[in-house]
Design an enzyme around this catalytic site. Sequence first.
Site, short mmCIF file in Angstrom:
data_model
loop_
_atom_site.label_atom_id
_atom_site.label_comp_id
_atom_site.label_asym_id
_atom_site.label_seq_id
_atom_site.Cartn_x
_atom_site.Cartn_y
_atom_site.Cartn_z
N LYS A 93 0.85 -1.18 0.00
CA LYS A 93 0.00 0.00 0.00
C LYS A 93 0.89 1.24 0.00
CE LYS A 93 -3.43 0.41 2.83
NZ LYS A 93 -4.09 1.18 1.77
N GLY A 96 -0.80 6.09 -2.94
CA GLY A 96 -1.30 7.47 -2.79
C GLY A 96 -0.52 8.25 -1.74
N GLU A 102 -2.56 5.15 7.18
CA GLU A 102 -3.30 3.91 6.86
C GLU A 102 -2.86 2.77 7.76
OE1 GLU A 102 -4.27 4.66 2.15
OE2 GLU A 102 -2.41 3.67 2.67
C1 5RP Z 1 -2.93 5.13 -0.62
C2 5RP Z 1 -3.13 3.68 -0.78
C3 5RP Z 1 -4.24 3.25 -1.67
O1 5RP Z 1 -5.12 2.52 -0.92
C4 5RP Z 1 -3.68 2.42 -2.79
O2 5RP Z 1 -2.71 3.20 -3.47
C5 5RP Z 1 -4.77 1.98 -3.76
O3 5RP Z 1 -5.26 3.09 -4.43
P1 5RP Z 1 -6.39 3.02 -5.51
O4 5RP Z 1 -7.60 2.48 -4.85
O5 5RP Z 1 -6.52 4.44 -5.99
O6 5RP Z 1 -5.92 2.11 -6.64
O7 5RP Z 1 -2.44 2.86 -0.23
O8 5RP Z 1 -1.81 5.40 0.17
#
Ligand code: 5RP
Length: 225
Positions: A93, A96, A102
Amino acid sequence: MDMKKLAGDKAATYVKDGMVVGLGTGSTAYHMVNAVGEMVKNGLKIQAIPTSKATEAQARELGIPLLTIDQVDHVDLDIDGVDEIDPQFNAIKGGGGALYREKVVATLAKQVIWIMDESKLVDKIGAFHLPVEIAQYGSKQAMAKMEEYGFHPVLRVRDGKTFVTDNGNFIADLHLGAGFDIEDVREKISGIVGVLEHGLFLNMCKRMIVGCASGEVKVIENPAK
Ligand code: 5RP
């Protein structure tokens, strides 16, 4: 067919009255937060903890009652997206950049649900870069250590500027390749001065909810939880 919306909408059905709910970050979590907002408008009574400033703004706009992390000693249910996940429920993860908050919220949660489109299911994690949140001060030295370990770190850049997290830190994206030695990397990364947290979320979830191109929504339970 919006696979992310399918997963997000399904996950929202697990949210029940009285719960303290962790609200994830990203384009899949976005749909889940919208669905939960709709349920709150229709009378659902919950309190929620957002995992990023972006999710906080969205939840506030929708009228979802919010708490800060310091106001709770537990979370009943955390729902969040993933970048990759293997059949052993090991996830990456942080695509984003919200991985630290998280992980704090997921660690507090009695129950964790990861939501995704089917492209996130892989045999072995690592084709996606592994995000690591590092302090700005000494970031060059932390990056050098990661390079020395052979992790091929790249400092994350967005819109031509070094990306800064909600916590005021940088992100190093490690290019490890699918099938890397998870335990070895986890141990080495955790030992580097300046690392706040990494994006390995190992066997944390109770279930995955997967939106598929066919329109099906798969719910995959973790037998170990
Ligand atoms: C953000 C994350 C998101 O949950 C991960 O990047 C998945 O993103 P998306 O649902 O836009 O594909 O870990 O830090």
